[in-house]
Write an enzyme that holds these catalytic residues in place. Structure first.
Site, PDB file in Angstrom:
ATOM      1  N   ARG A   1     -10.476 -37.814  14.133  1.00  0.00           N
ATOM      2  CA  ARG A   1     -11.346 -38.085  15.277  1.00  0.00           C
ATOM      3  C   ARG A   1     -12.800 -37.896  14.889  1.00  0.00           C
ATOM      4  O   ARG A   1     -13.136 -37.015  14.091  1.00  0.00           O
ATOM      5  CB  ARG A   1     -11.030 -37.135  16.439  1.00  0.00           C
ATOM      6  CG  ARG A   1     -11.858 -37.375  17.687  1.00  0.00           C
ATOM      7  CD  ARG A   1     -11.667 -36.266  18.699  1.00  0.00           C
ATOM      8  NE  ARG A   1     -12.125 -34.980  18.176  1.00  0.00           N
ATOM      9  CZ  ARG A   1     -13.400 -34.612  18.130  1.00  0.00           C
ATOM     10  NH1 ARG A   1     -14.351 -35.421  18.565  1.00  0.00           N
ATOM     11  NH2 ARG A   1     -13.737 -33.433  17.648  1.00  0.00           N
ATOM     12  N   VAL A   2     -13.657 -38.759  15.443  1.00  0.00           N
ATOM     13  CA  VAL A   2     -15.102 -38.545  15.389  1.00  0.00           C
ATOM     14  C   VAL A   2     -15.614 -38.622  16.817  1.00  0.00           C
ATOM     15  O   VAL A   2     -14.981 -39.214  17.690  1.00  0.00           O
ATOM     16  CB  VAL A   2     -15.830 -39.579  14.497  1.00  0.00           C
ATOM     17  CG1 VAL A   2     -15.507 -39.358  13.032  1.00  0.00           C
ATOM     18  CG2 VAL A   2     -15.503 -41.008  14.917  1.00  0.00           C
ATOM     19  N   SER A   3     -16.783 -38.014  17.060  1.00  0.00           N
ATOM     20  CA  SER A   3     -17.287 -37.898  18.430  1.00  0.00           C
ATOM     21  C   SER A   3     -17.958 -39.159  18.943  1.00  0.00           C
ATOM     22  O   SER A   3     -17.972 -39.431  20.136  1.00  0.00           O
ATOM     23  CB  SER A   3     -18.270 -36.732  18.531  1.00  0.00           C
ATOM     24  OG  SER A   3     -17.632 -35.525  18.168  1.00  0.00           O
ATOM     25  N   THR A   4     -18.559 -39.946  18.035  1.00  0.00           N
ATOM     26  CA  THR A   4     -19.311 -41.116  18.474  1.00  0.00           C
ATOM     27  C   THR A   4     -18.972 -42.323  17.630  1.00  0.00           C
ATOM     28  O   THR A   4     -18.421 -42.206  16.533  1.00  0.00           O
ATOM     29  CB  THR A   4     -20.834 -40.872  18.362  1.00  0.00           C
ATOM     30  OG1 THR A   4     -21.186 -40.718  16.980  1.00  0.00           O
ATOM     31  CG2 THR A   4     -21.238 -39.609  19.117  1.00  0.00           C
TER      32      THR A   4
ATOM     33  N   GLN B   1     -20.351 -42.439  13.962  1.00  0.00           N
ATOM     34  CA  GLN B   1     -19.792 -41.609  12.897  1.00  0.00           C
ATOM     35  C   GLN B   1     -18.675 -42.338  12.176  1.00  0.00           C
ATOM     36  O   GLN B   1     -18.034 -43.228  12.724  1.00  0.00           O
ATOM     37  CB  GLN B   1     -19.286 -40.284  13.477  1.00  0.00           C
ATOM     38  CG  GLN B   1     -20.405 -39.391  14.001  1.00  0.00           C
ATOM     39  CD  GLN B   1     -19.877 -38.117  14.625  1.00  0.00           C
ATOM     40  OE1 GLN B   1     -18.826 -38.105  15.262  1.00  0.00           O
ATOM     41  NE2 GLN B   1     -20.618 -37.037  14.460  1.00  0.00           N
TER      42      GLN B   1
END
Length: 214
Positions: free
Chosen positions: A9-12, A15
């Site tokens: 997972r990445v936040s944005t 990324q």
């Protein structure tokens, strides 16, 4: 038959997931068993994570790049681990090998898990608070948050060279884009910076090389 799954997972959107995905592939995890989300960890309804959970069966194993990728909300992390236990699934944090199914069954391992989970939650909240405080301080000074308006320093620097290059009748906009590594819109911004009337200089021939007007 035991299956191995991975979650990243990445936040944005900006990324990059490549580092996480490459690590999973090095472990031999099949591409169809790799699930990745581009979403904040505070959202408990992450679509890919939910798909992964629906596929898990007793004896399977789940790996994740580190605990903060799985989630930075301690309560939700505990719920996920309970789910893994209930299904009979093994799990492994690749960045912190001591966080796994067996270790968390011991009092010491459970404590480590709780500490790392609590730290992730703390840093997320602390970061959000600092951003909010910074924006509020800026507002009090009459400044607005977000990207600064106007052309970037790099565009200001290359603008004269872009104009010189465009004056060459054998040079197209695409040539300029490639030479300076900028977008078509940035090329026209450079013209604007230099107050250069590109329409008088060249014919507009689409993507083909431009030619002088006679």
């Amino acid at each position: 038959m035991r299956e191995e799954f991975a979650y990243g997972r990445v936040s944005t959107e900006s990324q990059n997931l490549d580092i996480q995905v490459d690590r999973f592939k090095l472990l031999g995890i099949k591409e169809e068993n790799i699930f990745v989300d581009k979403d904040s960890s505070k959202n408990d309804d992450r679509k890919e994570l939910q798909k992964l959970l629906s596929k898990l069966r007793k004896g399977d194993k789940v790996v994740f790049y580190d605990l903060t990728r799985l989630g930075r909300n301690l309560r939700y992390l505990l719920t996920l681990v309970d789910t893994f236990y209930e299904i009979g699934v093994d799990f492994q944090d690749l960045s912190n090998p001591f966080i796994n199914t067996e270790s968390t069954r011991t009092s010491e391992g459970e404590l480590i898990f709780l500490i790392f989970g609590a730290l992730g939650q703390y840093f997320r909240k602390s970061s959000n608070e600092k951003v909010k405080a910074g924006l509020e301080a800026a507002r009090r000074r009459g400044k607005k948050g977000g990207r600064p308006s106007g052309p970037s320093e790099r565009l200001k620097e290359v603008a004269p060279h872009v104009v010189v290059m465009h004056k060459n009748p054998d040079t197209s906009i695409k040539d300029i884009m490639k030479a300076f590594g900028i977008s078509q819109g940035s090329v026209y911004k450079c013209f604007s910076i230099e107050k250069y009337d590109y329409k008088k200089q060249h014919k507009n021939v689409g993507n083909k090389n431009a030619a002088y007007k006679y």
